[in-house]
Design a protein around this motif. Sequence first.
Motif, PDB file in Angstrom:
ATOM      1  N   LEU A  77      94.163  37.370  58.625  1.00  0.00           N
ATOM      2  CA  LEU A  77      93.393  38.394  59.334  1.00  0.00           C
ATOM      3  C   LEU A  77      93.824  38.347  60.790  1.00  0.00           C
ATOM      4  CD1 LEU A  77      91.254  37.365  56.934  1.00  0.00           C
ATOM      5  CD2 LEU A  77      89.772  38.964  58.145  1.00  0.00           C
ATOM      6  N   ARG A  78      94.288  39.465  61.300  1.00  0.00           N
ATOM      7  CA  ARG A  78      94.776  39.514  62.666  1.00  0.00           C
ATOM      8  C   ARG A  78      93.609  39.467  63.647  1.00  0.00           C
ATOM      9  NH1 ARG A  78      99.379  42.677  60.561  1.00  0.00           N
ATOM     10  NH2 ARG A  78     100.779  41.006  59.862  1.00  0.00           N
ATOM     11  N   ASP A  79      93.937  39.360  64.923  1.00  0.00           N
ATOM     12  CA  ASP A  79      92.906  39.140  65.941  1.00  0.00           C
ATOM     13  C   ASP A  79      91.776  40.161  65.847  1.00  0.00           C
ATOM     14  OD1 ASP A  79      94.586  37.162  66.773  1.00  0.00           O
ATOM     15  OD2 ASP A  79      95.304  38.201  68.568  1.00  0.00           O
ATOM     16  N   GLU A  80      92.149  41.443  65.796  1.00  0.00           N
ATOM     17  CA  GLU A  80      91.119  42.485  65.795  1.00  0.00           C
ATOM     18  C   GLU A  80      90.321  42.469  64.491  1.00  0.00           C
ATOM     19  OE1 GLU A  80      94.924  44.252  64.157  1.00  0.00           O
ATOM     20  OE2 GLU A  80      94.364  42.960  65.844  1.00  0.00           O
ATOM     21  N   GLN A  81      90.965  42.074  63.372  1.00  0.00           N
ATOM     22  CA  GLN A  81      90.247  41.988  62.099  1.00  0.00           C
ATOM     23  C   GLN A  81      89.226  40.855  62.118  1.00  0.00           C
ATOM     24  OE1 GLN A  81      93.923  41.634  59.734  1.00  0.00           O
ATOM     25  NE2 GLN A  81      93.318  43.488  58.637  1.00  0.00           N
ATOM     26  N   ARG A  82      89.626  39.706  62.696  1.00  0.00           N
ATOM     27  CA  ARG A  82      88.672  38.597  62.782  1.00  0.00           C
ATOM     28  C   ARG A  82      87.521  38.952  63.717  1.00  0.00           C
ATOM     29  NH1 ARG A  82      93.355  36.071  63.774  1.00  0.00           N
ATOM     30  NH2 ARG A  82      92.681  35.073  65.738  1.00  0.00           N
ATOM     31  N   HIS A  83      87.839  39.668  64.773  1.00  0.00           N
ATOM     32  CA  HIS A  83      86.782  40.071  65.716  1.00  0.00           C
ATOM     33  C   HIS A  83      85.745  40.934  65.007  1.00  0.00           C
ATOM     34  CE1 HIS A  83      85.099  40.884  69.713  1.00  0.00           C
ATOM     35  NE2 HIS A  83      84.895  42.111  69.267  1.00  0.00           N
ATOM     36  N   ARG A  84      86.215  41.853  64.151  1.00  0.00           N
ATOM     37  CA  ARG A  84      85.278  42.706  63.416  1.00  0.00           C
ATOM     38  C   ARG A  84      84.547  41.923  62.328  1.00  0.00           C
ATOM     39  NH1 ARG A  84      89.664  46.445  63.673  1.00  0.00           N
ATOM     40  NH2 ARG A  84      90.202  45.993  61.495  1.00  0.00           N
ATOM     41  N   LEU A  85      85.237  40.977  61.706  1.00  0.00           N
ATOM     42  CA  LEU A  85      84.640  40.224  60.602  1.00  0.00           C
ATOM     43  C   LEU A  85      83.553  39.272  61.087  1.00  0.00           C
ATOM     44  CD1 LEU A  85      84.667  39.307  57.594  1.00  0.00           C
ATOM     45  CD2 LEU A  85      86.393  37.614  58.266  1.00  0.00           C
ATOM     46  N   PHE A  86      83.788  38.611  62.216  1.00  0.00           N
ATOM     47  CA  PHE A  86      82.858  37.577  62.673  1.00  0.00           C
ATOM     48  C   PHE A  86      81.634  38.211  63.336  1.00  0.00           C
ATOM     49  CE2 PHE A  86      86.630  34.460  63.380  1.00  0.00           C
ATOM     50  CZ  PHE A  86      86.703  34.245  62.015  1.00  0.00           C
TER      51      PHE A  86
ATOM     52  N   PRO B 239      82.933  25.588  63.978  1.00  0.00           N
ATOM     53  CA  PRO B 239      83.262  27.020  64.092  1.00  0.00           C
ATOM     54  C   PRO B 239      84.727  27.262  64.464  1.00  0.00           C
ATOM     55  CG  PRO B 239      81.846  26.314  65.901  1.00  0.00           C
ATOM     56  CD  PRO B 239      81.858  25.202  64.914  1.00  0.00           C
ATOM     57  N   LEU B 240      85.338  26.341  65.222  1.00  0.00           N
ATOM     58  CA  LEU B 240      86.748  26.504  65.566  1.00  0.00           C
ATOM     59  C   LEU B 240      87.623  26.387  64.324  1.00  0.00           C
ATOM     60  CD1 LEU B 240      85.392  26.055  68.334  1.00  0.00           C
ATOM     61  CD2 LEU B 240      87.395  24.719  69.010  1.00  0.00           C
ATOM     62  N   ALA B 241      87.202  25.569  63.371  1.00  0.00           N
ATOM     63  CA  ALA B 241      87.923  25.458  62.104  1.00  0.00           C
ATOM     64  C   ALA B 241      87.799  26.743  61.291  1.00  0.00           C
ATOM     65  CB  ALA B 241      87.393  24.269  61.303  1.00  0.00           C
ATOM     66  N   VAL B 242      86.650  27.397  61.390  1.00  0.00           N
ATOM     67  CA  VAL B 242      86.467  28.682  60.692  1.00  0.00           C
ATOM     68  C   VAL B 242      87.442  29.714  61.254  1.00  0.00           C
ATOM     69  CG1 VAL B 242      84.842  30.549  60.194  1.00  0.00           C
ATOM     70  CG2 VAL B 242      84.052  28.171  60.175  1.00  0.00           C
ATOM     71  N   GLU B 243      87.568  29.768  62.568  1.00  0.00           N
ATOM     72  CA  GLU B 243      88.529  30.679  63.200  1.00  0.00           C
ATOM     73  C   GLU B 243      89.950  30.386  62.721  1.00  0.00           C
ATOM     74  OE1 GLU B 243      91.042  32.750  66.107  1.00  0.00           O
ATOM     75  OE2 GLU B 243      89.191  33.211  65.035  1.00  0.00           O
ATOM     76  N   GLU B 244      90.330  29.113  62.676  1.00  0.00           N
ATOM     77  CA  GLU B 244      91.674  28.764  62.225  1.00  0.00           C
ATOM     78  C   GLU B 244      91.879  29.145  60.770  1.00  0.00           C
ATOM     79  OE1 GLU B 244      92.183  24.942  65.264  1.00  0.00           O
ATOM     80  OE2 GLU B 244      92.432  24.665  63.104  1.00  0.00           O
ATOM     81  N   TYR B 245      90.879  28.907  59.950  1.00  0.00           N
ATOM     82  CA  TYR B 245      91.019  29.217  58.526  1.00  0.00           C
ATOM     83  C   TYR B 245      91.230  30.708  58.290  1.00  0.00           C
ATOM     84  CZ  TYR B 245      89.714  30.255  53.726  1.00  0.00           C
ATOM     85  OH  TYR B 245      89.711  30.752  52.454  1.00  0.00           O
ATOM     86  N   PHE B 246      90.450  31.542  58.933  1.00  0.00           N
ATOM     87  CA  PHE B 246      90.580  32.985  58.680  1.00  0.00           C
ATOM     88  C   PHE B 246      91.817  33.582  59.346  1.00  0.00           C
ATOM     89  CE2 PHE B 246      86.292  32.509  57.136  1.00  0.00           C
ATOM     90  CZ  PHE B 246      86.294  33.373  56.038  1.00  0.00           C
TER      91      PHE B 246
ATOM     92  N   GLY C 158      85.407  31.944  73.008  1.00  0.00           N
ATOM     93  CA  GLY C 158      86.709  32.445  73.406  1.00  0.00           C
ATOM     94  C   GLY C 158      87.875  31.751  72.736  1.00  0.00           C
ATOM     95  N   TYR C 159      87.610  30.715  71.931  1.00  0.00           N
ATOM     96  CA  TYR C 159      88.707  30.003  71.257  1.00  0.00           C
ATOM     97  C   TYR C 159      89.369  30.912  70.233  1.00  0.00           C
ATOM     98  CZ  TYR C 159      91.282  26.716  68.343  1.00  0.00           C
ATOM     99  OH  TYR C 159      92.276  26.073  67.646  1.00  0.00           O
ATOM    100  N   GLU C 160      90.703  30.878  70.200  1.00  0.00           N
ATOM    101  CA  GLU C 160      91.480  31.606  69.208  1.00  0.00           C
ATOM    102  C   GLU C 160      92.468  30.653  68.549  1.00  0.00           C
ATOM    103  OE1 GLU C 160      93.338  34.758  71.350  1.00  0.00           O
ATOM    104  OE2 GLU C 160      91.580  36.067  71.224  1.00  0.00           O
ATOM    105  N   ALA C 161      92.715  30.862  67.269  1.00  0.00           N
ATOM    106  CA  ALA C 161      93.648  29.989  66.541  1.00  0.00           C
ATOM    107  C   ALA C 161      95.047  30.038  67.134  1.00  0.00           C
ATOM    108  CB  ALA C 161      93.681  30.389  65.059  1.00  0.00           C
ATOM    109  N   LEU C 162      95.345  31.060  67.915  1.00  0.00           N
ATOM    110  CA  LEU C 162      96.625  31.126  68.621  1.00  0.00           C
ATOM    111  C   LEU C 162      96.883  29.847  69.412  1.00  0.00           C
ATOM    112  CD1 LEU C 162      99.125  32.625  69.783  1.00  0.00           C
ATOM    113  CD2 LEU C 162      97.570  33.651  71.481  1.00  0.00           C
TER     114      LEU C 162
END
Length: 646
Positions: free
Chosen positions: A440-449, A178-185, A459-463
Amino acid sequence: MCGIAGLFDLRGKRDFPRELVQRMNDVQFHRGPDEGGFLFEPGVALAHRRLSIIDLATGQQPLFNEDGSVAVVFNGEIYNYAELVPELEALGHRFHTRSDTEVIVHAWEAWGASCVTRFRGMFAFALYDRGQQTLFLARDRLGVKPLYYAELPDGTLAFGSELKVLMQHPALDRRIDPLAVEEYFALGYVAEPRCIFAGARKLGPGETLCVRRGEALPRPHAYWDVHFTLDNPITQEDACAELVERLRESVRLRMISEVPLGAFLSGGVDSSAVVAAMAGLSDGPVNTCSIAFADPAFNEAEFARMVAERYRTNHRVETVESDDFELIDRLAALYDEPYADSSAIPTWRVCQLARRHVTVALSGDGGDESFGGYRRYRLHLMEERLRGAMPLGCRRPLFGLLGRLYPKADWAPRVLRAKTTFQALARDSVQAYFHSVSILRDEQRHRLFSPALRAQLGGYEALEVFRLHAARADTDDPLALVQYLDLKTYLVGDINTKVDRASMAHSLEVREPLMDHPLVEWLATLPSSLKVRGNEGKFVFKKALEPMLPDDVLYRPKMGFAVPLARWFRGPLRERVREAVLGDTLAATGYFDRGTLTHLVDAHQSGLRDYSAPLWTLLMFEAFLRNAGAGAAAPAGRGAEAVCHA
């Protein structure tokens, strides 16, 4: 250029199934159609696919030292091998080939794991030392060549040039991380060292992995980094002169070949500089190739023609139609991991064109990162000046509020599109740069996921990828920091991945003069004012090239290698996008919020918003899921095979 694969028993000396190793090698046949070779002995198996470039007659792999106790399989080029041969011969080593590969086994014997610091080139290799019961994996400094590996539950270490090699092993854990999914998007690729599958890793650029039988798998060792000292007192005039000489030396080293050689020529500054240098070093006309686009908004062919005519190259151009989207599923199989840079399509096409005429092509990749060419660098510096005028404690609430309230105005003139700038000013420097490059910015990923995926992320973020590298950057210069971040992330995960897979799909070797590590190190000593000055990026590079290239090439706006996604998704790919994004494949993952998916498709296709980038990212993720579920089939047919028994 080649493909490598293998298995190593971390615990004992089991014999590995030959049919498994054969399958691992066959699946990367495209990387080396000329020959195949194997080493089987208790506890280790090495496999190699060869694309013959240097020493066509005797450069077969695996390649051994004098007594057969050290073997290597190698993908890449050691450009300074001719300089290392006499040094190694003086130490008593005997050479039996003219191949750069043989330098690796003798350098290992002479210098051990530090041998990689002596190599100038692009490489990924696996070396087995029977006497030391050691497997040594290495990747070049800038991550031009890829290397995947996985520790399997039974104590086997599997490795290969592409993820599809590891996918042939039934014990690979293919659960999605799942952390890779966050990085990819966020980024459009899965950043090193992570892999989309939980059970696999990527060796990072400038890293080695030294594995000894009977010991636990260690952490990779970083043997190189770039240090932005910015302390070179050189004058602008002298910097221009030295830059041209360094460029010529780098190009000269990369013109060594026993097969037809040429260059990509996009009409941009970087590829034009490489072609100009090649022309000055070549006895005959340089072979160049370009892709033209039927859509004039994306077409740079006129500028490529200017350079080709100036240097009288053998220039070949192929026009790509505006609706060249038939490669979508092929790209998913090619890249193995989800990969969202749509310029992979024209890159695939230009490699296809080049391979009809040459086996080796020089490219201009890497110039933007080292010379300061990206437009986003100039925007970042402008924002940094504003951030410097107000403490973060004041900026965060003020600009954070403005960023939330200001409308997203894709339709408006650029000067009125302030939402992104407000959001950037509310962040610290690393956060702001990450925000600017995110698909996709932080808020966009939050809405997408979905809530379930957000829970898995914990709580992991690609940041965090950028934070980790920024902590090692050892510079507080705003430009140097983002250059360092790009050298560690975007260049490796996006650019090098794109070019490696697209070129290898056509059995084409691509060489990268602007990623020559001595050149990169020297550029890191130059003051940032020589890279970005006012609104001009690549300042010293362009000044140095003025006698060699037309001003129309040097000082025109940068176009990039883009495709018309927004129009495709409202037109010929309208139904395909809707079916992929809202269909069963993405729904079955449980990763995404259905309402957000529907909004992205409807708002884009109605013309209300431009969501082409997130939709392409979703489209390629859906294609990855279908390809990964089906597995990667080995191509029919093989080249000549050789099995070695040490």
